[in-house]
Design an enzyme around this catalytic site. Structure first.
Site, PDB file in Angstrom:
ATOM      1  N   ARG A 181      69.153 -18.853 -29.830  1.00  0.00           N
ATOM      2  CA  ARG A 181      68.524 -19.676 -28.795  1.00  0.00           C
ATOM      3  C   ARG A 181      67.057 -20.048 -29.050  1.00  0.00           C
ATOM      4  NH1 ARG A 181      70.162 -17.802 -22.821  1.00  0.00           N
ATOM      5  NH2 ARG A 181      68.923 -15.954 -23.323  1.00  0.00           N
ATOM      6  N   ASP A 182      66.482 -19.633 -30.159  1.00  0.00           N
ATOM      7  CA  ASP A 182      65.103 -20.044 -30.441  1.00  0.00           C
ATOM      8  C   ASP A 182      64.882 -20.214 -31.944  1.00  0.00           C
ATOM      9  OD1 ASP A 182      62.528 -20.817 -29.799  1.00  0.00           O
ATOM     10  OD2 ASP A 182      61.731 -18.778 -29.728  1.00  0.00           O
ATOM     11  N   LEU A 183      65.815 -20.885 -32.585  1.00  0.00           N
ATOM     12  CA  LEU A 183      65.677 -21.138 -34.021  1.00  0.00           C
ATOM     13  C   LEU A 183      64.653 -22.243 -34.247  1.00  0.00           C
ATOM     14  CD1 LEU A 183      69.421 -21.010 -35.110  1.00  0.00           C
ATOM     15  CD2 LEU A 183      67.630 -19.352 -35.701  1.00  0.00           C
ATOM     16  N   ASN A 186      60.234 -19.010 -36.688  1.00  0.00           N
ATOM     17  CA  ASN A 186      61.090 -17.831 -36.575  1.00  0.00           C
ATOM     18  C   ASN A 186      61.996 -17.637 -37.785  1.00  0.00           C
ATOM     19  OD1 ASN A 186      59.999 -17.236 -34.101  1.00  0.00           O
ATOM     20  ND2 ASN A 186      61.646 -18.182 -32.920  1.00  0.00           N
TER      21      ASN A 186
END
Length: 206
Positions: A68-70, A74
């Site tokens: 959910r936060d690629l 990251n």
């Protein structure tokens, strides 16, 4: 988690006020730093990054995990090579049981799928949209979707209003274009935004 494409967690120490996490050493920093240093990455490097990230995301989804936060920040590089990547930062990740959906809007807006921005029911498959945006950034050094106004940014993403950068150094070949294009998933036709997207390598001054 035990995958060569995911940053390994070795230990965890919980104290009264802090939590200390011991992970694999990523000597190369994050992927965004490589992109800024080189302006953009070659198609050969981008293909290898795509292979590693797709394999890592496949592993996560097989274990019922939505990242959910690629985004490039990251994605860490274990060595000085930009292709030796590891998926990291699971702060907003979620374990999803079979047949269930998520609704929480979280992550970095420029990389989020329309379903997440609209707070619709979504599955771990939204990570694939984020991967498409990452590959676009790798190949061009630009964000495909951008606007100072968050509401207009959401509109651009939902309608898939983006274009290949119209100017700059040598652009990738057509195969590279099709590899990175979020259009493979989007239903609306290809459209050119009214202005060029900002460079990730050289952000526009506010």
């Amino acid at each position: 988690l035990d995958s060569p494409d995911i940053l390994r967690l070795f230990d965890l120490f919980v104290c009264a006020k802090n939590v200390f996490i011991v992970t694999e050493l990523a000597q190369g920093g994050d992927l965004l730093s490589f992109i800024r240093e080189r302006e953009r990455l070659s198609e050969q490097d981008t293909r290898e990054i795509a292979r590693r990230l797709l394999r890592g995301v496949q592993y996560l989804h097989a274990h019922g995990i939505a990242h959910r936060d690629l985004k490039p920040e990251n994605i860490l590089c274990a060595t000085k090579s930009p292709t030796d990547v590891r998926i990291a930062d699971f702060s907003v990740s979620k374990i999803v049981s079979n047949g269930s959906f998520l609704r929480t809007m979280c992550g970095s807006p420029h990389y989020l799928a329309p379903e997440v921005l609209l707070c619709s029911n979504y599955s771990p498959k939204v990570d694939m949209w984020s991967l498409g945006v990452i590959l676009y950034v790798c190949l061009t050094g630009f964000l495909p979707f951008y606007h100072d106004d968050i509401r207009k940014l959401v509109t651009k993403i939902v309608l898939a209003q983006y274009s290949w950068p119209p100017r700059g150094p040598r652009l990738p070949s057509r195969p590279g274009f099709h590899l990175s294009s979020p259009r493979q998933r989007a239903r609306p036709p290809f459209r050119r935004p009214p202005r060029s997207p900002p460079s990730v390598a050289f952000p526009r001054k506010r």
